[in-house]
Design a protein around this motif. Structure first.
Motif, PDB file in Angstrom:
ATOM      1  N   ILE A 198       6.849   5.237  10.764  1.00  0.00           N
ATOM      2  CA  ILE A 198       6.208   5.154  12.079  1.00  0.00           C
ATOM      3  C   ILE A 198       5.191   4.012  12.125  1.00  0.00           C
ATOM      4  CG2 ILE A 198       4.748   6.369  13.746  1.00  0.00           C
ATOM      5  CD1 ILE A 198       5.998   9.018  12.555  1.00  0.00           C
ATOM      6  N   PRO A 199       4.186   3.994  11.222  1.00  0.00           N
ATOM      7  CA  PRO A 199       3.239   2.882  11.277  1.00  0.00           C
ATOM      8  C   PRO A 199       3.854   1.551  10.880  1.00  0.00           C
ATOM      9  CG  PRO A 199       2.794   4.243   9.362  1.00  0.00           C
ATOM     10  CD  PRO A 199       3.826   4.969  10.173  1.00  0.00           C
ATOM     11  N   ALA A 200       4.895   1.575  10.037  1.00  0.00           N
ATOM     12  CA  ALA A 200       5.597   0.324   9.726  1.00  0.00           C
ATOM     13  C   ALA A 200       6.147  -0.290  11.001  1.00  0.00           C
ATOM     14  CB  ALA A 200       6.713   0.588   8.719  1.00  0.00           C
ATOM     15  N   SER A 201       6.715   0.541  11.870  1.00  0.00           N
ATOM     16  CA  SER A 201       7.283   0.052  13.119  1.00  0.00           C
ATOM     17  C   SER A 201       6.220  -0.545  14.021  1.00  0.00           C
ATOM     18  CB  SER A 201       8.002   1.202  13.838  1.00  0.00           C
ATOM     19  OG  SER A 201       8.535   0.788  15.077  1.00  0.00           O
ATOM     20  N   TRP A 202       5.118   0.167  14.235  1.00  0.00           N
ATOM     21  CA  TRP A 202       4.086  -0.308  15.155  1.00  0.00           C
ATOM     22  C   TRP A 202       3.291  -1.472  14.596  1.00  0.00           C
ATOM     23  CZ3 TRP A 202       1.444   4.551  17.769  1.00  0.00           C
ATOM     24  CH2 TRP A 202       2.294   5.029  18.787  1.00  0.00           C
ATOM     25  N   CYS A 203       3.173  -1.584  13.274  1.00  0.00           N
ATOM     26  CA  CYS A 203       2.383  -2.649  12.661  1.00  0.00           C
ATOM     27  C   CYS A 203       3.230  -3.818  12.166  1.00  0.00           C
ATOM     28  CB  CYS A 203       1.545  -2.101  11.510  1.00  0.00           C
ATOM     29  SG  CYS A 203       0.199  -1.015  12.037  1.00  0.00           S
ATOM     30  N   GLY A 204       4.535  -3.764  12.370  1.00  0.00           N
ATOM     31  CA  GLY A 204       5.373  -4.900  12.027  1.00  0.00           C
ATOM     32  C   GLY A 204       5.516  -5.160  10.543  1.00  0.00           C
ATOM     33  N   VAL A 205       5.561  -4.082   9.737  1.00  0.00           N
ATOM     34  CA  VAL A 205       5.761  -4.239   8.298  1.00  0.00           C
ATOM     35  C   VAL A 205       7.007  -3.463   7.878  1.00  0.00           C
ATOM     36  CG1 VAL A 205       3.329  -4.648   7.831  1.00  0.00           C
ATOM     37  CG2 VAL A 205       4.212  -2.314   7.705  1.00  0.00           C
ATOM     38  N   TYR A 206       7.345  -3.598   6.612  1.00  0.00           N
ATOM     39  CA  TYR A 206       8.529  -2.923   6.071  1.00  0.00           C
ATOM     40  C   TYR A 206       8.083  -1.642   5.382  1.00  0.00           C
ATOM     41  CZ  TYR A 206      12.912  -2.214   3.505  1.00  0.00           C
ATOM     42  OH  TYR A 206      14.091  -1.700   3.007  1.00  0.00           O
ATOM     43  N   GLY A 207       8.628  -0.516   5.798  1.00  0.00           N
ATOM     44  CA  GLY A 207       8.290   0.762   5.205  1.00  0.00           C
ATOM     45  C   GLY A 207       9.519   1.428   4.629  1.00  0.00           C
ATOM     46  N   PRO A 249       9.651  20.248   5.621  1.00  0.00           N
ATOM     47  CA  PRO A 249      10.807  19.379   5.382  1.00  0.00           C
ATOM     48  C   PRO A 249      10.631  18.599   4.080  1.00  0.00           C
ATOM     49  CG  PRO A 249       9.344  18.345   6.943  1.00  0.00           C
ATOM     50  CD  PRO A 249       8.748  19.693   6.645  1.00  0.00           C
ATOM     51  N   PHE A 250      11.574  17.700   3.792  1.00  0.00           N
ATOM     52  CA  PHE A 250      11.463  16.897   2.583  1.00  0.00           C
ATOM     53  C   PHE A 250      10.275  15.940   2.707  1.00  0.00           C
ATOM     54  CE2 PHE A 250      16.236  17.596   2.283  1.00  0.00           C
ATOM     55  CZ  PHE A 250      16.148  18.472   1.225  1.00  0.00           C
ATOM     56  N   LEU A 251       9.472  15.875   1.635  1.00  0.00           N
ATOM     57  CA  LEU A 251       8.280  15.034   1.599  1.00  0.00           C
ATOM     58  C   LEU A 251       8.475  13.906   0.583  1.00  0.00           C
ATOM     59  CD1 LEU A 251       5.543  17.836   1.567  1.00  0.00           C
ATOM     60  CD2 LEU A 251       6.646  16.780   3.545  1.00  0.00           C
ATOM     61  N   PHE A 252       7.868  12.755   0.878  1.00  0.00           N
ATOM     62  CA  PHE A 252       8.151  11.553   0.102  1.00  0.00           C
ATOM     63  C   PHE A 252       6.891  10.723  -0.099  1.00  0.00           C
ATOM     64  CE2 PHE A 252      11.761  12.712   2.681  1.00  0.00           C
ATOM     65  CZ  PHE A 252      12.852  12.631   1.839  1.00  0.00           C
ATOM     66  N   GLU A 253       6.897   9.905  -1.158  1.00  0.00           N
ATOM     67  CA  GLU A 253       5.957   8.806  -1.335  1.00  0.00           C
ATOM     68  C   GLU A 253       6.760   7.516  -1.407  1.00  0.00           C
ATOM     69  OE1 GLU A 253       2.159   9.390  -3.734  1.00  0.00           O
ATOM     70  OE2 GLU A 253       3.547  10.726  -4.787  1.00  0.00           O
ATOM     71  N   GLY A 254       6.200   6.438  -0.842  1.00  0.00           N
ATOM     72  CA  GLY A 254       6.901   5.164  -0.864  1.00  0.00           C
ATOM     73  C   GLY A 254       5.995   4.023  -0.463  1.00  0.00           C
ATOM     74  N   ALA A 262       0.849  -1.194   0.000  1.00  0.00           N
ATOM     75  CA  ALA A 262       0.000   0.000   0.000  1.00  0.00           C
ATOM     76  C   ALA A 262       0.880   1.237   0.000  1.00  0.00           C
ATOM     77  CB  ALA A 262      -0.933   0.001   1.215  1.00  0.00           C
ATOM     78  N   GLU A 263       0.255   2.364  -0.322  1.00  0.00           N
ATOM     79  CA  GLU A 263       0.978   3.636  -0.370  1.00  0.00           C
ATOM     80  C   GLU A 263       1.206   4.205   1.015  1.00  0.00           C
ATOM     81  OE1 GLU A 263       0.452   8.195  -2.076  1.00  0.00           O
ATOM     82  OE2 GLU A 263      -1.253   7.065  -1.319  1.00  0.00           O
ATOM     83  N   GLY A 264       2.393   4.740   1.213  1.00  0.00           N
ATOM     84  CA  GLY A 264       2.663   5.611   2.338  1.00  0.00           C
ATOM     85  C   GLY A 264       3.225   6.920   1.837  1.00  0.00           C
ATOM     86  N   THR A 265       2.990   7.990   2.589  1.00  0.00           N
ATOM     87  CA  THR A 265       3.694   9.248   2.354  1.00  0.00           C
ATOM     88  C   THR A 265       4.405   9.604   3.629  1.00  0.00           C
ATOM     89  OG1 THR A 265       1.747  10.563   2.949  1.00  0.00           O
ATOM     90  CG2 THR A 265       2.047  10.035   0.620  1.00  0.00           C
ATOM     91  N   ASP A 266       5.444  10.435   3.540  1.00  0.00           N
ATOM     92  CA  ASP A 266       6.334  10.609   4.675  1.00  0.00           C
ATOM     93  C   ASP A 266       6.878  12.025   4.710  1.00  0.00           C
ATOM     94  OD1 ASP A 266       8.670  10.443   6.436  1.00  0.00           O
ATOM     95  OD2 ASP A 266       8.521   8.267   6.220  1.00  0.00           O
ATOM     96  N   GLY A 267       6.356  12.836   5.667  1.00  0.00           N
ATOM     97  CA  GLY A 267       6.873  14.180   5.874  1.00  0.00           C
ATOM     98  C   GLY A 267       7.617  14.319   7.190  1.00  0.00           C
TER      99      GLY A 267
END
Length: 514
Positions: A192-201, A223-228, A181-186
């Motif tokens: 953060i949710p990858a860590s708490w949900c036990g997935v790879y982000g 700051p720098f903004l990302f999609e991943g 699924a898509e994540g965005t990261d600012g």
């Protein structure tokens, strides 16, 4: 192309995206059957999880039929052909779909007729988008909750939060509702949710995946903004990056170079020098988080790397730095508020109660900021850049815990926040416990990888930071760690979770069909 036996939704749930795509290409699985199986699983499990907040199942079924015809005709297929995925309900768009900017009640019927880059490119790669996932209002916190939809629950413990802001996406992947699924990261919203949900982000280097925004093409820098991608395997993240990365003339910072992400998975870290900071010099860290990541970091010594604990050289208090992140990103939020007002939606007027008080406090601060304030903040940001760059001048990688604490319990008022203190030290409950936003100051590539389980039941993430533009190195280290410390078995916990959830207040809105 229907298979002899219709695939079971639970059987398909935890198959990696790479394997699904390969089996579809070999005609072992039908895209129609795959999409139907995941839709049935979402319908069954999402009410207790609250990961999806908008679904477009009819549209997805139509695309699955198109995908099946392409397979049967022998047409050229993309690397993710027929694979189900989702985008995030924040600043992430699909024509005709609702965009609430993280659960703002006044925007419950708001539509942006455009594609975000993730949607545009993941569809081009053949993936089928099933809907949109939950996030917090304007993405302005590290938890996932809002007044419109309520919290996304952690699939490892439904009383706890998934993390944010890409919390719906991470929870959906961990719960087997999607392979990616898509994540965005600012400020860490993939990690953060990858860590708490036990997935790879995976958060790529700045410019690796285009960030396209209008009317301000330069808005992704402060700051720098990302999609991943958020996935359950490193290979799936590399496969998604292969589809997402690449030059886009609409992005003035887009990198015009090709990286073989898949080949990076086969490399070794033997002889590498890896720096380890358990606290970035300044964070209070939960002892159980520290224990799990201390042990995980040593996996790299087994792979032949040299791991050394380092002082990063950060001297400012962590509370001063979390305030810096809020000040850096708030001008973009102010611009968004003003843009909506120009379009007839006055969030600071008649819809003021749609915004959390913590967010309103920073919006008011944003309107008071001066040009001198902005320059001083960029100087402070430079200190963090120099510190991290200084470590990476000497080491191939820098690893840290992803977060300083374990998942928090959900509130019942749509306004879940993180802890106010850790180990007796005050932290900002919005972002101050997130050891992620420093890398949004700097633009380095970074991933959160499942490091282990705290108390045997809650996931803990380890952050892997690479040199500027060295995405391949982060993927190499991640793949090495996955081979040495595989985590696939942890998904037995969400797979067995109850399908009822603790009550949480919201407006009662959930999934809506397009």
């Amino acid at each position: 192309m229907a298979s002899a036996v219709e695939p079971d939704r639970d059987e398909l749930a935890y198959i990696p995206a790479a394997d699904l795509a390969a089996r579809i290409r070999r005609r072992e699985l039908s895209p129609v059957e795959v999409v139907d199986a995941f839709i049935r699983r979402i319908e069954e499990r999402n009410p207790s999880l609250n990961a999806f907040v908008y679904v477009a199942f009819d549209e997805a079924r139509e695309r699955a039929q198109e995908a099946e015809r392409a397979v049967m005709s022998g047409a050229e297929l993309g690397p993710l052909h027929g694979v189900p995925t989702a985008i995030k309900d924040l600043f992430d768009y699909h024509p005709g779909w609702k965009s609430t900017f993280g659960g703002i009640r006044a925007l419950k019927d708001f539509v942006v007729d455009a594609h975000c880059v993730f949607a545009e490119r993941i569809k081009r790669a053949g993936a089928i988008i099933l809907g949109k996932t939950n996030s917090p209002i304007m993405g302005f916190r590290g938890t996932c909750d809002n007044y419109l939809f309520g919290p996304t629950r952690n699939p490892f413990d439904l009383s706890r939060n998934s993390g944010g802001s890409s919390g719906g996406s991470a929870a959906a992947v961990a719960d087997g509702l999607l392979p990616l699924a898509e994540g965005t990261d600012g400020g860490g919203s993939i990690r953060i949710p990858a860590s708490w949900c036990g997935v790879y982000g995976y958060k790529p280097s700045f410019g690796r995946v285009p960030y396209v925004n209008r009317p301000n093409a330069f808005s992704g820098t402060d700051p720098f903004l990302f999609e991943g991608p958020l996935t359950r395997t490193v290979e799936d993240a590399a496969l998604a990056l292969s589809a997402l990365a690449g030059y886009d003339p609409r992005d003035p910072f887009s990198l015009d170079e090709q990286v073989d992400f898949m080949s990076a998975l086969r490399r070794s870290v033997k002889g590498w020098k890896i720096a380890y900071s358990p606290d970035f010099d300044v964070y209070p860290v939960d002892p159980e988080v520290r224990r799990v990541v201390d042990e995980a970091a040593m996996a790299f010594t087994e792979a032949g790397a040299q791991v050394e604990e380092v002082c990063v050289g950060i001297t400012r208090d962590q509370r001063e730095l979390s305030d810096l992140w809020c000040r850096l990103i708030i001008p973009l939020n102010v611009a968004g508020i003003e843009g909506l007002k120009a379009g007839g939606i006055d969030l600071l007027g008649e819809h003021r109660d749609d915004l959390p008080p913590e967010y309103l406090r920073w919006i008011e601060e944003g309107y008071r900021m001066t040009a001198l304030d902005v320059q001083r903040d960029q100087q402070m940001r430079t200190e963090i850049y120099d510190a991290i760059q200084g470590v990476l001048n000497e080491y191939d990688l820098l690893i840290t815990p992803t977060l300083a604490c374990l998942p928090v319990e959900n509130a019942d008022d749509g306004n879940t926040v993180g802890p106010s203190e850790i180990n007796g030290v005050p932290v900002d409950p919005l972002i101050g416990w997130c050891m992620t936003y420093f890398v949004n100051f700097t633009g380095h590539p970074a991933a959160s990888i499942p490091a282990g389980m705290a108390h045997g039941k809650l996931p803990v993430g380890m952050q892997i930071i690479g040199r500027r533009y060295a995405d391949a190195d982060v993927l190499t280290a991640s793949a090495v760690f996955e081979r040495l410390r595989p985590w696939r078995q942890i998904y037995e916990i969400p797979a067995a979770r109850p399908l009822t959830a603790p009550m949480a207040k919201s407006d009662g809105l959930s999934m809506t069909e397009s």
